[in-house]
Scaffold this motif. Structure first.
Motif, mmCIF file in Angstrom:
data_model
loop_
_atom_site.group_PDB
_atom_site.id
_atom_site.type_symbol
_atom_site.label_atom_id
_atom_site.label_comp_id
_atom_site.label_asym_id
_atom_site.label_seq_id
_atom_site.Cartn_x
_atom_site.Cartn_y
_atom_site.Cartn_z
ATOM 1 N N UNK A 84 -69.213 -21.260 45.184
ATOM 2 C CA UNK A 84 -68.586 -20.956 43.715
ATOM 3 C C UNK A 84 -69.637 -21.330 42.635
ATOM 4 N N UNK A 85 -70.268 -22.329 42.688
ATOM 5 C CA UNK A 85 -70.793 -22.962 41.641
ATOM 6 C C UNK A 85 -71.735 -21.957 40.672
ATOM 7 N N UNK A 86 -72.336 -21.095 41.595
ATOM 8 C CA UNK A 86 -73.171 -20.218 40.791
ATOM 9 C C UNK A 86 -72.736 -18.660 40.447
ATOM 10 N N UNK A 87 -71.397 -18.599 40.825
ATOM 11 C CA UNK A 87 -70.575 -17.534 40.257
ATOM 12 C C UNK A 87 -69.272 -18.043 39.585
ATOM 13 N N UNK A 88 -69.505 -19.104 38.925
ATOM 14 C CA UNK A 88 -68.342 -19.676 38.319
ATOM 15 C C UNK A 88 -68.032 -18.809 37.087
ATOM 16 N N UNK A 89 -69.067 -18.283 36.301
ATOM 17 C CA UNK A 89 -68.767 -17.506 35.227
ATOM 18 C C UNK A 89 -68.052 -16.129 35.671
ATOM 19 N N UNK A 90 -68.394 -15.666 36.761
ATOM 20 C CA UNK A 90 -67.598 -14.673 37.414
ATOM 21 C C UNK A 90 -66.041 -14.880 37.641
ATOM 22 N N UNK A 91 -65.880 -16.029 38.164
ATOM 23 C CA UNK A 91 -64.432 -16.495 38.579
ATOM 24 C C UNK A 91 -63.738 -16.821 37.255
ATOM 25 N N UNK A 92 -64.342 -17.475 36.321
ATOM 26 C CA UNK A 92 -63.592 -17.856 34.899
ATOM 27 C C UNK A 92 -63.285 -16.398 34.207
ATOM 28 N N UNK A 93 -64.508 -15.608 34.228
ATOM 29 C CA UNK A 93 -64.137 -14.355 33.284
ATOM 30 C C UNK A 93 -63.311 -13.381 33.763
ATOM 31 N N UNK A 94 -63.361 -13.253 35.431
ATOM 32 C CA UNK A 94 -62.389 -12.256 35.914
ATOM 33 C C UNK A 94 -60.982 -12.674 35.647
ATOM 34 N N UNK A 95 -60.688 -14.215 36.083
ATOM 35 C CA UNK A 95 -59.632 -14.482 35.837
ATOM 36 C C UNK A 95 -59.226 -14.572 34.349
ATOM 37 N N UNK A 96 -59.774 -14.518 33.561
ATOM 38 C CA UNK A 96 -59.297 -14.496 32.122
ATOM 39 C C UNK A 96 -59.219 -12.775 31.700
ATOM 40 N N UNK A 97 -59.672 -11.985 32.751
ATOM 41 C CA UNK A 97 -59.406 -10.493 32.540
ATOM 42 C C UNK A 97 -60.236 -9.985 31.370
ATOM 43 N N UNK A 98 -61.429 -10.471 31.059
ATOM 44 C CA UNK A 98 -62.182 -10.072 29.877
ATOM 45 C C UNK A 98 -62.590 -8.855 30.143
ATOM 46 N N UNK A 99 -63.049 -8.176 31.271
ATOM 47 C CA UNK A 99 -63.619 -6.894 31.270
ATOM 48 C C UNK A 99 -62.468 -5.808 31.147
ATOM 49 N N UNK A 100 -61.234 -5.885 31.717
ATOM 50 C CA UNK A 100 -60.568 -5.061 31.662
ATOM 51 C C UNK A 100 -59.842 -4.731 30.029
ATOM 52 N N UNK A 101 -60.059 -6.051 29.097
ATOM 53 C CA UNK A 101 -59.352 -6.171 27.982
ATOM 54 C C UNK A 101 -59.907 -5.021 27.140
ATOM 55 N N UNK A 102 -61.021 -4.610 27.243
ATOM 56 C CA UNK A 102 -61.796 -3.501 26.448
ATOM 57 C C UNK A 102 -61.870 -2.350 27.078
ATOM 58 N N UNK A 103 -61.717 -2.161 28.135
ATOM 59 C CA UNK A 103 -62.193 -0.861 29.174
ATOM 60 C C UNK A 103 -61.233 0.157 28.985
ATOM 61 N N UNK A 104 -61.336 1.082 27.875
ATOM 62 C CA UNK A 104 -60.653 2.109 27.393
ATOM 63 C C UNK A 104 -60.402 3.123 28.408
ATOM 64 N N UNK A 105 -61.705 3.639 28.926
ATOM 65 C CA UNK A 105 -61.790 4.730 29.845
ATOM 66 C C UNK A 105 -61.792 4.597 31.273
ATOM 67 N N UNK A 106 -61.538 3.289 31.697
ATOM 68 C CA UNK A 106 -61.309 2.963 33.053
ATOM 69 C C UNK A 106 -62.386 2.962 34.121
ATOM 70 N N UNK A 107 -63.621 2.792 33.683
ATOM 71 C CA UNK A 107 -64.767 3.080 34.175
ATOM 72 C C UNK A 107 -65.264 1.494 34.666
ATOM 73 N N UNK A 108 -64.533 0.530 34.301
ATOM 74 C CA UNK A 108 -65.011 -0.752 34.557
ATOM 75 C C UNK A 108 -65.945 -1.394 33.640
ATOM 76 N N UNK A 109 -66.443 -0.663 32.819
ATOM 77 C CA UNK A 109 -67.328 -1.199 31.709
ATOM 78 C C UNK A 109 -66.577 -1.386 30.377
ATOM 79 N N UNK A 110 -66.869 -2.566 29.747
ATOM 80 C CA UNK A 110 -66.221 -2.991 28.320
ATOM 81 C C UNK A 110 -66.621 -1.634 27.264
ATOM 82 N N UNK A 111 -65.886 -1.162 26.480
ATOM 83 C CA UNK A 111 -66.201 -0.560 25.495
ATOM 84 C C UNK A 111 -65.928 -0.937 23.893
ATOM 85 N N UNK A 112 -66.337 -0.189 22.987
ATOM 86 C CA UNK A 112 -65.825 -0.629 21.749
ATOM 87 C C UNK A 112 -64.996 0.439 21.146
#
Length: 508
Positions: free
Chosen positions: A232-260
């Motif tokens: 897990x050490x080299x995917x720690x950022x993925x773990x933390x940011x998925x758990x913090x739900x950063x990507x869905x926070x700004x994904x307005x169109x549901x394609x999995x990418x953050x938008x503005x």
């Protein structure tokens, strides 16, 4: 291939089946390993996937108050594909004696790792920190789980055994018994944490994936002890940011990418979809055009009503805070008040959204008319319930220009990034309980952010680290990639340069 260390559930065992346990018997006839409990390792989780008699029991570890990491193979064992979304079969996770349904699973693309979201937060339970330093051959790890020992299987009792790292690969490590006669990993241990002892406690290096079953109850006489853990050490950022739900926070169109989202110079609300590579390829209206957002002071984005779709919060021309639910396809559908009363947000300088108290609901932070940073907990239905200071009161945020939030340092907690009165970009780490703990520059000081108009956070280049988008002094939209440790590394244009964002009021 060695047998995956999961255990099939038997009738009546669902409420107590478990978290992975690696057992070690000395001598072999004795109950294996050192018994541990939630007081010593509060983050231990028992994971029950499927119904009694047909499901499997595994182990996990709480890495965020609402997220547990365990083995993806535990879900795949029943032939169910694992995709981002609700579990394909009923799943129960027990942490610190409290059983909670799982409402979402997020698998890693290439590893035997899955993050499981709990229906409610394990408030008051301290998660384990994921290591960022790789394991090394010869290192000793404490491996814990709820599986079998050499002589017994007690569903509610976890055991700890010591193992030595024998090999280190790009994604997995081999482990061998650290003590003569030690058994396992055994059935029920899949997903169990491999822990490194550090000052103040433990950090999570890897999770159990396969076990030789040697010395375990019911194993073949020629089975060998030891097994494989997924790093897990080299995917720690993925773990933390998925758990913090950063990507869905700004994904307005549901394609999995953050938008503005942005209020433009015509005072319309526009959506700029992200392409996942740090660019904004197009834009479209999120609300009927014609200047409906005249007089708006600031906006914040996130899923305030817990429907899985990104929304917008904004301070309107009457200084009220309004909630605009998103429809998941890039549009806003309606609006309502998030806070009672009239003009309560007069002279607020900036707002941002994040789960600052770790309860699983999106909150709001803002610099008020006294130049203090306040925290407004969200209730998960688009309303805010109370407020408190996040930093000692007394006007510390006077002349701050802009704020945004997210887990910039990879510790699983929401932080705040801000342009201060010296036009420097600062990071204020959050403590997961609604407070900010300190501050440090994210970029070399000296006023580099003078005349910047707005900032917004998101993993815009989808590298697993939180980035910043910003409108600079030339009215261009720039991307500042984050390094996952609270710093920004460089910058580049997200949209063709030439001042296209002149007159924009706010971004989120």
């Amino acid at each position: 291939m060695r047998e995956i260390s999961r255990r099939r559930l038997t009738g009546g065992a669902v409420a107590v089946v478990s978290v992975a346990a690696v057992l070690f018997p000395v001598p072999v006839a004795a109950v294996g390993g050192t018994a541990v409990d939630s007081a010593t390792h509060p983050y231990l989780a028992k994971v029950a996937v499927g119904a009694p008699g047909v499901g499997f029991a595994c182990t996990g570890a709480l890495v965020n108050t609402r997220w547990v990491v365990t083995a993806k193979s535990c879900f795949e064992a029943g032939g169910q594909p694992v995709t981002d979304g609700a579990p394909a079969v009923a799943t129960t996770v027990t942490v610190a004696g409290v059983a909670r349904p799982a409402v979402r699973v997020v698998p890693h693309a290439s590893r035997d790792v899955v993050l499981v979201k709990l229906a409610t937060s394990a408030v008051g339970v301290t998660p384990v920190k994921v290591a960022v330093t790789a394991p090394v051959a010869g290192e000793t790890l404490s491996v814990i789980g709820y599986g079998r020992t050499a002589a017994t299987w007690v569903p509610g009792q976890a055991h700890l055994g010591t193992f030595t790292v024998s090999t280190v690969g790009a994604a997995v490590t081999g482990i061998e018994p650290g003590t003569a006669g030690q058994a396992g990993p055994c059935k029920g241990d899949a997903g169990g944490p491999g822990l490194r002892s550090v000052a103040g406690g433990f950090e999570l290096v890897a999770i159990t994936s396969e076990g030789g079953q040697g010395g375990c109850l019911g194993a073949a006489v020629d089975a060998t002890a030891g097994g494989t853990q997924t790093r897990l050490d080299d995917i720690a950022a993925w773990v933390a940011q998925t758990a913090a739900e950063i990507k869905p926070r700004g994904d307005f169109n549901g394609d999995g990418n953050p938008d503005l989202a942005a209020i433009n110079n015509k005072l319309d609300m526009l959506l700029f979809p992200g392409d996942g590579a740090g660019k904004l390829p197009s834009y479209a209206a999120m609300w009927a055009t014609g200047g409906a957002f005249t007089g708006y002071k600031a906006i914040a984005t996130g899923d305030f009503n817990n429907d899985g779709k990104a929304d917008v919060a904004g301070i309107n021309k009457s200084n009220d805070l309004l909630f605009f639910p998103g429809n998941g396809a890039g549009r806003l559908t309606s609006y309502s008040a998030m806070w009672p009363g009239t003009a309560a947000f007069a002279n607020y300088k900036a707002i941002t959204a994040g789960d600052f108290n770790g309860d699983g609901n999106l909150d709001l932070a803002g610099i008020n008319n006294n130049n203090d940073m306040l925290f407004f907990p969200g209730n998960g239905t688009g309303k805010l319930s109370t407020y408190a200071v996040m930093w000692p009161a007394g006007g510390a945020f006077v002349n701050y220009k802009a704020i945004t939030s997210g887990d910039f340092n990879g510790d699983g907690r929401f932080d705040i990034a801000a342009i201060n009165n010296n036009n420097d970009m600062l990071l204020f780490p959050g403590n997961g309980a609604g407070k900010l703990t300190s501050y440090a520059p994210m970029w070399p000081t000296g006023g580099a952010f003078v005349n910047y108009k707005g900032i917004a956070a998101g993993d815009f280049n989808t590298d697993g680290r939180l980035d910043l988008a910003a409108i600079n002094n030339n009215n261009d939209m720039l991307l500042f990639p984050g390094d996952g440790a609270g710093k920004l590394t460089s910058y580049k244009a997200m949209w063709p340069t030439g001042g296209a964002f002149a007159g924009y009021v706010a971004i989120g």
